[in-house]
Write a protein that holds these residues in place. Structure first.
Motif, PDB file in Angstrom:
ATOM      1  N   GLN A 171     -17.622  22.194 -91.758  1.00 21.05           N
ATOM      2  CA  GLN A 171     -18.072  22.710 -93.047  1.00 21.05           C
ATOM      3  C   GLN A 171     -19.207  23.703 -92.847  1.00 21.05           C
ATOM      4  O   GLN A 171     -20.056  23.519 -91.969  1.00 21.05           O
ATOM      5  N   SER A 172     -19.218  24.753 -93.686  1.00 24.92           N
ATOM      6  CA  SER A 172     -20.271  25.755 -93.556  1.00 24.92           C
ATOM      7  C   SER A 172     -20.523  26.448 -94.894  1.00 24.92           C
ATOM      8  O   SER A 172     -19.645  26.502 -95.758  1.00 24.92           O
ATOM      9  N   LEU A 173     -21.740  26.961 -95.032  1.00 28.15           N
ATOM     10  CA  LEU A 173     -22.129  27.834 -96.131  1.00 28.15           C
ATOM     11  C   LEU A 173     -22.430  29.211 -95.561  1.00 28.15           C
ATOM     12  O   LEU A 173     -22.964  29.316 -94.451  1.00 28.15           O
ATOM     13  N   ALA A 174     -22.117  30.266 -96.325  1.00 35.34           N
ATOM     14  CA  ALA A 174     -22.397  31.618 -95.861  1.00 35.34           C
ATOM     15  C   ALA A 174     -22.803  32.487 -97.039  1.00 35.34           C
ATOM     16  O   ALA A 174     -22.355  32.280 -98.173  1.00 35.34           O
ATOM     17  N   PHE A 175     -23.658  33.457 -96.733  1.00 32.55           N
ATOM     18  CA  PHE A 175     -24.125  34.409 -97.730  1.00 32.55           C
ATOM     19  C   PHE A 175     -23.981  35.805 -97.135  1.00 32.55           C
ATOM     20  O   PHE A 175     -24.381  36.043 -95.993  1.00 32.55           O
ATOM     21  N   GLY A 176     -23.376  36.714 -97.914  1.00 33.91           N
ATOM     22  CA  GLY A 176     -23.092  38.031 -97.377  1.00 33.91           C
ATOM     23  C   GLY A 176     -23.541  39.156 -98.278  1.00 33.91           C
ATOM     24  O   GLY A 176     -23.702  38.986 -99.489  1.00 33.91           O
ATOM     25  N   VAL A 177     -23.744  40.313 -97.662  1.00 34.52           N
ATOM     26  CA  VAL A 177     -24.033  41.539 -98.397  1.00 34.52           C
ATOM     27  C   VAL A 177     -23.181  42.655 -97.788  1.00 34.52           C
ATOM     28  O   VAL A 177     -23.017  42.731 -96.565  1.00 34.52           O
ATOM     29  N   GLN A 178     -22.601  43.455 -98.637  1.00 37.98           N
ATOM     30  CA  GLN A 178     -21.704  44.522 -98.196  1.00 37.98           C
ATOM     31  C   GLN A 178     -22.049  45.810 -98.916  1.00 37.98           C
ATOM     32  O   GLN A 178     -22.339  45.810-100.118  1.00 37.98           O
ATOM     33  N   TYR A 179     -22.012  46.920 -98.167  1.00 38.11           N
ATOM     34  CA  TYR A 179     -22.145  48.237 -98.797  1.00 38.11           C
ATOM     35  C   TYR A 179     -20.850  48.991 -98.545  1.00 38.11           C
ATOM     36  O   TYR A 179     -20.411  49.136 -97.404  1.00 38.11           O
ATOM     37  N   ARG A 180     -20.257  49.479 -99.613  1.00 35.24           N
ATOM     38  CA  ARG A 180     -18.998  50.216 -99.535  1.00 35.24           C
ATOM     39  C   ARG A 180     -19.265  51.697 -99.798  1.00 35.24           C
ATOM     40  O   ARG A 180     -19.668  52.083-100.895  1.00 35.24           O
ATOM     41  N   GLN A 226     -12.536  54.780 -97.743  1.00 30.39           N
ATOM     42  CA  GLN A 226     -13.844  54.138 -97.774  1.00 30.39           C
ATOM     43  C   GLN A 226     -14.239  53.619 -96.396  1.00 30.39           C
ATOM     44  O   GLN A 226     -13.407  53.485 -95.501  1.00 30.39           O
ATOM     45  N   ILE A 227     -15.525  53.296 -96.268  1.00 30.20           N
ATOM     46  CA  ILE A 227     -16.073  52.597 -95.108  1.00 30.20           C
ATOM     47  C   ILE A 227     -16.860  51.404 -95.635  1.00 30.20           C
ATOM     48  O   ILE A 227     -17.649  51.542 -96.573  1.00 30.20           O
ATOM     49  N   ASP A 228     -16.644  50.229 -95.028  1.00 26.54           N
ATOM     50  CA  ASP A 228     -17.333  49.014 -95.433  1.00 26.54           C
ATOM     51  C   ASP A 228     -18.245  48.542 -94.307  1.00 26.54           C
ATOM     52  O   ASP A 228     -17.799  48.359 -93.163  1.00 26.54           O
ATOM     53  N   LEU A 229     -19.504  48.315 -94.638  1.00 23.59           N
ATOM     54  CA  LEU A 229     -20.484  47.755 -93.710  1.00 23.59           C
ATOM     55  C   LEU A 229     -20.896  46.396 -94.263  1.00 23.59           C
ATOM     56  O   LEU A 229     -21.386  46.303 -95.396  1.00 23.59           O
ATOM     57  N   VAL A 230     -20.690  45.319 -93.489  1.00 25.22           N
ATOM     58  CA  VAL A 230     -20.820  43.957 -94.004  1.00 25.22           C
ATOM     59  C   VAL A 230     -21.689  43.113 -93.078  1.00 25.22           C
ATOM     60  O   VAL A 230     -21.603  43.229 -91.846  1.00 25.22           O
ATOM     61  N   HIS A 231     -22.526  42.269 -93.671  1.00 22.78           N
ATOM     62  CA  HIS A 231     -23.285  41.262 -92.913  1.00 22.78           C
ATOM     63  C   HIS A 231     -23.157  39.902 -93.588  1.00 22.78           C
ATOM     64  O   HIS A 231     -23.263  39.803 -94.816  1.00 22.78           O
ATOM     65  N   PHE A 232     -22.917  38.854 -92.786  1.00 22.38           N
ATOM     66  CA  PHE A 232     -22.896  37.473 -93.258  1.00 22.38           C
ATOM     67  C   PHE A 232     -23.866  36.630 -92.440  1.00 22.38           C
ATOM     68  O   PHE A 232     -23.949  36.776 -91.214  1.00 22.38           O
ATOM     69  N   SER A 233     -24.577  35.745 -93.125  1.00 18.02           N
ATOM     70  CA  SER A 233     -25.349  34.693 -92.476  1.00 18.02           C
ATOM     71  C   SER A 233     -24.651  33.370 -92.773  1.00 18.02           C
ATOM     72  O   SER A 233     -24.407  33.045 -93.938  1.00 18.02           O
ATOM     73  N   LYS A 234     -24.337  32.618 -91.701  1.00 12.26           N
ATOM     74  CA  LYS A 234     -23.593  31.371 -91.871  1.00 12.26           C
ATOM     75  C   LYS A 234     -24.418  30.181 -91.404  1.00 12.26           C
ATOM     76  O   LYS A 234     -25.055  30.226 -90.343  1.00 12.26           O
ATOM     77  N   PHE A 235     -24.390  29.131 -92.217  1.00 13.73           N
ATOM     78  CA  PHE A 235     -25.097  27.894 -91.912  1.00 13.73           C
ATOM     79  C   PHE A 235     -24.066  26.771 -91.780  1.00 13.73           C
ATOM     80  O   PHE A 235     -23.342  26.468 -92.727  1.00 13.73           O
ATOM     81  N   SER A 236     -23.998  26.156 -90.599  1.00 12.02           N
ATOM     82  CA  SER A 236     -23.049  25.068 -90.362  1.00 12.02           C
ATOM     83  C   SER A 236     -23.621  23.769 -90.918  1.00 12.02           C
ATOM     84  O   SER A 236     -24.723  23.351 -90.541  1.00 12.02           O
ATOM     85  N   LEU A 237     -22.877  23.124 -91.811  1.00 17.09           N
ATOM     86  CA  LEU A 237     -23.291  21.846 -92.382  1.00 17.09           C
ATOM     87  C   LEU A 237     -22.806  20.684 -91.530  1.00 17.09           C
ATOM     88  O   LEU A 237     -23.436  19.626 -91.491  1.00 17.09           O
ATOM     89  N   THR A 284     -22.046  38.061-101.716  1.00 15.22           N
ATOM     90  CA  THR A 284     -21.042  37.012-101.555  1.00 15.22           C
ATOM     91  C   THR A 284     -21.702  35.678-101.241  1.00 15.22           C
ATOM     92  O   THR A 284     -22.643  35.616-100.444  1.00 15.22           O
ATOM     93  N   GLN A 285     -21.164  34.628-101.872  1.00 17.12           N
ATOM     94  CA  GLN A 285     -21.563  33.258-101.580  1.00 17.12           C
ATOM     95  C   GLN A 285     -20.284  32.496-101.214  1.00 17.12           C
ATOM     96  O   GLN A 285     -19.282  32.598-101.921  1.00 17.12           O
ATOM     97  N   GLN A 286     -20.330  31.718-100.134  1.00 17.31           N
ATOM     98  CA  GLN A 286     -19.097  31.148 -99.589  1.00 17.31           C
ATOM     99  C   GLN A 286     -19.296  29.723 -99.093  1.00 17.31           C
ATOM    100  O   GLN A 286     -20.309  29.404 -98.463  1.00 17.31           O
ATOM    101  N   PHE A 287     -18.307  28.873 -99.362  1.00 20.27           N
ATOM    102  CA  PHE A 287     -18.230  27.541 -98.765  1.00 20.27           C
ATOM    103  C   PHE A 287     -16.885  27.418 -98.071  1.00 20.27           C
ATOM    104  O   PHE A 287     -15.844  27.779 -98.642  1.00 20.27           O
ATOM    105  N   ASN A 288     -16.905  26.916 -96.839  1.00 26.34           N
ATOM    106  CA  ASN A 288     -15.688  26.826 -96.048  1.00 26.34           C
ATOM    107  C   ASN A 288     -15.598  25.445 -95.401  1.00 26.34           C
ATOM    108  O   ASN A 288     -16.604  24.928 -94.893  1.00 26.34           O
TER     109      ASN A 288
END
Length: 229
Positions: free
Chosen positions: A84-93, A69-80, A108-112
Motif C-alpha cells: 500500500q502507498s500514498l502519492a502526491f504529484g504535480v505536472q506541468y503540461r 504537448q510535453i508533460d513534465l511530472v513529479h511524484f512523491s510516494k510514501f509506502s504505508l 494529483t493525490q493517489q492511493f495504491n
C-alpha cells in the motif's frame, strides 16, 4: 493461459481502435514516448520524475505527425506497507508552444494497493486530480485496475519480458460543464534490460466522454524507458 489473456487484451484494444475507423471524424491517434526516473530516498519514501512527449499521427481523420504537448511530472510516494502507498504529484503540461491552447498545471493525490496471488500481481489505484488552466479547473476522479506478470518463469530476470494490462474509468467535473465519463484499456509488453532499467511498449484505447452524443475514440502507441536508481 497467460498468453491467451495477453492475446485477448491486445486483440480487444485493436478491435476497438479499428472499429472506430468507421467514424473518422471522432478518431484521434497519438504517439507518446516517455522517460521516467525512480529514486528511493528511504525504505518508505521515493521520488518519480518523468518527461513525456505527445504527438498526433491521426488528427481529424488525416494521418501525419504533428506535435501536441510535453508533460513534465513529479511524484512523491510514501509506502504505508509492502503493498500500500500514498502519492502526491504535480505536472506541468506545455501545450501553448504547439497549439493555441493554454498550458496546464495538474495536482494529483493517489492511493495504491496491490496483491500477488502466485506470479500475477493485481493492482488497484485511486486518484483525484485538479487540472488547472487559465479558463477552467477540472476535477477528476479515477480508478484503475492493473495486472502484470513475467512472461518467462515465476520471477522476472534480466533480459526477460513481462506484460502489463490496465483498465481505468474516469469522471471529470467542472463548474458550468456537464460531467464527462471516460474509459481506458491498455496492454504493454516490457523487458528488464538490466538491473534498474526497463523498456515498455504497447497500445492504449480511450473512449472519451462516452455518455455524450459524440464520444471521442483515442488510440495511443506508447513507449517508455524506466530507470530506477
Amino acid at each position: 493461459m497467460i498468453m491467451f489473456c495477453i492475446r485477448w487484451v491486445l486483440f480487444f484494444i485493436c478491435f476497438l481502435g479499428l472499429s472506430s475507423l468507421k467514424a473518422q471524424d471522432n478518431l484521434t491517434g497519438f504517439l507518446q514516448p516517455q522517460v521516467a526516473i525512480n529514486y528511493d530516498v528511504s525504505n518508505t519514501y521515493s521520488h518519480n520524475f518523468s518527461l513525456a512527449h505527445r504527438g498526433y499521427f491521426i488528427k481529424n481523420g488525416d494521418s501525419g505527425y504533428e506535435a501536441r504537448q510535453i508533460d513534465l511530472v513529479h511524484f512523491s510516494k510514501f509506502s504505508l506497507s509492502d503493498n500500500q502507498s500514498l502519492a502526491f504529484g504535480v505536472q506541468y503540461r506545455f501545450r501553448n508552444i504547439f497549439e493555441d491552447e493554454s498550458d496546464e498545471i495538474r495536482l494529483t493525490q493517489q492511493f495504491n494497493f496491490s496483491k500477488r496471488p502466485f506470479v500475477v500481481r493485481l493492482g488497484h489505484r485511486f486518484r483525484t486530480e485538479q487540472r488547472i488552466t487559465k479558463a477552467l479547473t477540472v476535477h477528476r476522479f479515477r480508478y484503475r485496475f492493473a495486472v502484470d506478470f513475467p512472461l518467462k518463469g515465476e520471477v522476472l530476470n534480466i533480459g526477460e519480458p513481462y506484460f502489463i494490462g490496465t483498465f481505468e474509468n474516469l469522471l471529470s467535473v467542472a463548474k458550468s460543464n456537464s460531467p464527462e465519463y471516460d474509459t481506458r484499456i491498455s496492454g504493454q509488453v516490457g523487458w528488464q534490460l538490466q538491473e534498474g532499467l526497463k523498456l515498455q511498449t504497447g497500445i492504449e484505447y480511450r473512449m472519451e466522454d462516452y455518455a455524450s452524443d459524440f464520444p471521442q475514440n483515442v488510440f495511443f502507441v506508447l513507449t517508455s524507458l524506466q530507470l530506477s536508481l
